[in-house]
Design a protein around this motif. Structure first.
Motif, PDB file in Angstrom:
ATOM      1  N   HIS A 166       0.808  -1.215   0.000  1.00 20.05           N
ATOM      2  CA  HIS A 166       0.000   0.000   0.000  1.00 20.05           C
ATOM      3  C   HIS A 166       0.842   1.266   0.000  1.00 20.05           C
ATOM      4  CE1 HIS A 166      -3.530  -2.441   0.122  1.00 20.05           C
ATOM      5  NE2 HIS A 166      -2.930  -3.161   1.057  1.00 20.05           N
ATOM      6  N   CYS A 178      -7.824  -0.711  -0.312  1.00 23.64           N
ATOM      7  CA  CYS A 178      -7.642   0.077   0.921  1.00 23.64           C
ATOM      8  C   CYS A 178      -8.226   1.478   0.776  1.00 23.64           C
ATOM      9  CB  CYS A 178      -6.166   0.163   1.284  1.00 23.64           C
ATOM     10  SG  CYS A 178      -5.231   1.304   0.255  1.00 23.64           S
ATOM     11  N   CYS A 183      -1.739   2.385  -5.264  1.00 20.27           N
ATOM     12  CA  CYS A 183      -0.912   1.517  -4.407  1.00 20.27           C
ATOM     13  C   CYS A 183      -0.118   0.509  -5.249  1.00 20.27           C
ATOM     14  CB  CYS A 183      -1.788   0.731  -3.442  1.00 20.27           C
ATOM     15  SG  CYS A 183      -2.608   1.727  -2.212  1.00 20.27           S
TER      16      CYS A 183
HETATM   17 ZN    ZN Z   1      -3.851   0.120  -1.094  1.00 19.28          ZN
END
Ligand code: ZN
Length: 323
Positions: A166, A178, A183
């Motif tokens: 991430h 997320c 990411c």
């Molecule tokens: Zn992420």
């Protein structure tokens, strides 16, 4: 003196795997059951305990012969209290798994997250053995990573160290699970290869990817795209080139922070071996991590079993510290 034995459990969203492991990382008996997390945690933990006892039974021993058990969890854990803080794939929050499983098995139980378990397996008995500083990356459905710093797993203040997947690679890029954009996981997980491969089935129906997938995009996997790239298919090669460039950039950023002696690559995509590692080394060299201080880039020793072995060896480590 008898060799101590440890139980390692890899608790995944789809399967629970357990194995009996010696201090060198060799697996004796092992077993597997579906997780079926929708049944609720009580039933899952009961099943996990039954699988452990079953695994011991098949080796002809009992829980009394096991020094400790370890569980690798897909989520955030407090390794000191043995509590699963948050595991989204299981829907678990604040579950005292170590205590509950320990009660069922009558032996000490250690917990850690699955990426740390994989890192422990490689550090203690695998491809990172002998390195005081290492980065262990697992390229699968997501991008998992564990960091070994000065011979110890780096956990961080909140158990979130090594969340390489991430790290923002492209601000404003693809939307990640997320909820952030760009990411590394969106560019370096198996999906980052399967996605363009699925597109190629439609855009290039006469190409090798479409042929091997039988014209069905849903059959395209990262492994299939890797195979087609190795055979020189232009669409697959383009996807592969993009993939290795993005991964090289992410690993270079990480290497600048932790200065690892070795970077170990595991997971499904790593099955491509040198076909993956060679361009990674070249591209990381080009990003000036090369020359003196360049980390070695090697393939993991434990792939599908890293979770079992790592969880067991972490349990051995925890038992050693307390004992
Ligand atoms: Zn992420």
């Amino acid at each position: 003196m008898k060799t101590p034995l440890y139980l390692g459990v890899d608790l995944g969203g789809t399967a629970i795997k357990a194995g009996l492991v010696d201090p060198q990382g060799h697996i004796g008996s092992e077993g597997e059951r579906p997780t079926l997390p929708e049944r609720g945690r009580r039933q899952v933990i009961r099943d996990m305990a039954a699988l452990c006892l079953d695994t011991l039974d098949r080796a002809g021993i009992t829980a009394a012969d096991v020094a400790a058990a370890g569980v690798g969890v897909p989520g955030r854990v407090d390794d000191r209290t043995g509590v699963v803080k948050w595991a989204p794939n299981l829907g678990w929050r604040d579950v005292p798994l170590a205590a509950l499983l320990g009660e069922a098995l009558s032996c000490p139980v250690a917990l850690d997250n699955d990426a740390n378990a994989a890192a422990a397996a490689e550090h203690i008995a695998g491809a990172a053995k002998g390195h005081e500083n290492a980065l262990v990356v697992t390229l699968g459905t997501g991008v998992g990573a564990g960091v070994v710093a000065h011979g110890r797993l780096l956990r961080g203040a909140h158990g979130l160290a090594g969340e390489l997947g991430h790290m923002t690679l492209y601000p404003g890029g693809a939307l990640c699970g997320c909820k952030n954009r760009g990411c590394l996981e969106m560019y370096a997980s198996a999906r980052a290869l399967a996605g363009p491969g699925q597109k190629a089935v439609i855009e290039d129906p006469d190409g090798l990817i479409a042929y091997l997938a039988g014209g069905r995009p849903e059959r395209v996997t990262a492994e299939l795209v890797a195979r087609c790239a190795e055979k020189g298919d232009p669409m697959a090669l383009a996807a592969w080139d993009r993939y290795t460039s993005d991964l090289a950039l992410g690993l270079t950023n990480a290497a600048r922070v932790i200065d690892p002696g070795v970077i170990v690559i595991g997971g499904g995509v790593a099955q491509a071996g040198e076909f993956l590692l060679r361009p990674l080394r070249q591209k990381m060299d080009a990003l000036r991590i090369g020359g003196a201080g360049a980390p070695g880039i090697v393939r993991a020793r434990f792939s599908a079993r890293a979770g079992i072995v790592g969880a067991a060896l972490l349990a051995a480590d925890a038992a050693g510290e307390k004992g």
